[in-house]
Scaffold this active site. Structure first.
Site, PDB file in Angstrom:
ATOM      1  CE  LYS A  96      -9.735  -4.496   5.336  1.00 21.07           C
ATOM      2  NZ  LYS A  96     -10.378  -3.667   6.395  1.00 21.07           N
ATOM      3  NE  ARG A  97      -0.922  -1.987  10.901  1.00 18.05           N
ATOM      4  CZ  ARG A  97      -1.791  -0.990  10.877  1.00 18.05           C
ATOM      5  NH1 ARG A  97      -2.804  -1.045  10.029  1.00 18.05           N
ATOM      6  NH2 ARG A  97      -1.682   0.038  11.694  1.00 18.05           N
TER       7      ARG A  97
END
Length: 272
Positions: A96-97
């Site tokens: 979830k960057r």
């Protein structure tokens, strides 16, 4: 991995199951804690027991980062083992960057080149210049958070802006980004009622579906509107499979749970 290779694997295994490798040392069998690397030992056993029943594995990187350098080493060993032993498996770094462009390019390099994942999850909040660095990698897939399965999804994702829900604007806007053919999307299984309209916006894209099993999502409901001509679904189950037992037969117990899901998926696919 190309999308074509993923689809071929789905048809061969009669499965679109993704198994989440979210390892919590408080939940794995106690005897493994004596091992030098209990996280990898657990993952290896689960993978060896279930690889023929699923098409993807999804380590949530937070479960590895929480243990510092040892955890990161275990993640590295896990992905290298998967790529070496089961290269047909689609791998997802659930990281979830999402940051400004030059930072995103470093994240992409870390997960796509150094660790050699096939895909990773990315947050779209900062817009196209934070996502396009991930999309630039050939035969790698960026899985965009669109409509998630958590309770807080209603705080922003379903709010209307100029008469249209935010998640729909994310879906529509993302299609205009460079290399958008490399996009997949996270759509939570607890949001099955939204799928008909979602498929009108992204009819051909693959959807990563968390929330089946422990979070209460229903596979049949999701498949009713989520499946497309290329199957187009990767349905994730984590806790319900990997923590099926805390005994020495934990891997076999996980395989039995995975088999139950795979059989349900095979039945659905046979009806198409």
């Amino acid at each position: 991995m190309t999308t074509k290779q993923l689809i071929e694997q789905i048809h061969r295994k009669k499965s679109f199951l993704c198994i989440g490798l979210d390892v919590d040392l408080n939940k794995i069998p106690e005897f493994l804690l004596k091992e030098e690397d209990p996280i990898f030992k657990f993952n290896k056993a689960i993978i060896d027991a279930t690889h023929h029943l699923c098409v993807a594995y999804k380590p949530n990187t937070a479960f590895y980062e929480a243990y510092g350098l040892k955890g990161w080493k275990a993640l590295e060993k896990t992905i290298h083992y998967l790529n070496a032993s089961y290269p047909e498996i689609f791998t997802i770094a659930d990281a979830k960057r999402g940051d400004i462009g030059n930072t995103s390019s470093r994240y992409a390099k870390a997960f796509f080149e150094d660790l050699a994942f096939d895909s990773m999850t990315v947050a779209p909040y900062m817009g196209k210049d934070s996502v396009e660095p991930f999309l630039a990698f050939e035969n790698k897939h960026t899985i965009l958070l669109a409509l998630t399965s958590n309770e807080g999804a209603f705080d922003f994702q379903t709010k209307k802006i100029d008469g249209k829900e935010l998640y729909k604007q994310v879906l529509e806007t993302s299609k205009s980004w460079k290399n958008s053919e490399n996009l997949m999307y996270v759509i939570g299984a607890t949001k099955a009622e939204y799928l008909k309209e979602i498929r009108q916006i992204i009819p051909n894209s693959f959807l990563l579906v968390p929330g089946v099993g422990a979070q209460g999502g229903n596979l049949q409901d999701f498949c009713k509107y989520g499946l497309n001509k290329q199957i187009g679904l990767l349905v994730n189950s984590s806790r319900g499979i990997i923590y099926a037992s805390k005994n020495k037969g934990f891997a076999k117990a996980a395989a039995l749970k995975a088999f139950e899901v795979q059989q349900e998926m095979e039945e659905i696919l046979n009806q198409l």
